[in-house]
Design a protein around this motif. Structure first.
Motif: not given
Length: 223
Positions: A122-123, A127-129, A131, A134, A137
């Motif tokens: 997972p991020l 970091r997910l927001q 990029r 993921n 994933e």
């Protein structure tokens, strides 16, 4: 008419039975661009897929010891051209480039146990927001196996910015979410790159401690 997803050049239409029946993806890139993806071949470490002069267990894997991560399979070597493509995919947010890797990662995934379920690394929320996706994933979805999400990232620090020593000396990266029953599960961690092994080994320890029967990993690149 189709265009290469990487160089944006025109590609001549390709037709095969696999493409016609939907079992094979339509090629996403032209041959010169696909040749930039250097597949791992020949002798390698039997545990982590590091290319070597002879098939054996490398020094890093001997230091890690057996019993936590059963095996890591990787698809590509970390050449300059692969690094350039990964920068486009991972750091410049071009999620569509996952199509470049689909055929090769599915081929390597045939070596996985039939009962295996995939656990993408997972991020962090930050970091997910940043990029928007993921990358691990997306790779897991390309493999077309059942996916579990039992891990949560507890640090937003970029591992790619750390030295080898800093990665190995750093604190915990993950915690387990409480709503997953992993007793007896056969799990395969999915990530984009294996360098020191610290990320997948930390994840594997948590999964094993939660009752997983076996934990391996499948990574796109062996650094």
């Amino acid at each position: 008419m189709s265009w290469c997803i990487l160089c944006h050049g025109y590609m001549q239409e390709q037709v095969s039975w696999g493409i016609l029946f939907g079992t094979d993806p339509v090629p996403a890139a032209c041959e010169p661009c696909l040749e930039k993806l250097t597949k791992i071949s020949g002798p390698r470490c039997s545990r982590c897929s590091r290319p070597m002069e002879e098939e054996r267990v490398c020094g890093d894997c001997e230091r890690w010891g057996a019993g936590v991560l059963d095996r890591n399979l990787s698809v590509y070597s970390y050449t300059d051209s692969v690094k350039e493509i990964m920068n486009l995919y991972k750091f410049r947010g071009d999620a569509e480039l996952v199509r470049l890797f689909e055929t090769d990662i599915r081929t390597v995934a045939k070596q996985l146990p039939k009962k295996a379920m995939l656990v993408p690394i997972p991020l962090s929320i930050e970091r997910l927001q940043e990029r928007g996706f993921n990358q691990a994933e997306l790779l897991a979805k390309a493999i077309r196996r059942p996916i579990l999400l039992p891990l949560e990232r507890i640090t937003s620090e970029k591992q790619s910015k750390k030295s080898r020593r800093e990665r190995l000396a750093g604190g915990p990266l993950f915690k387990l979410s409480s709503d997953h029953l992993l007793q007896g599960a056969v799990l395969v961690i999915v990530d984009d790159i294996y360098t020191t092994g610290n990320t997948v080994y930390q994840a594997a320890r948590l999964l094993k401690d939660a009752g997983a029967a076996s934990v391996s990993s499948l990574t796109l690149i062996r650094g």
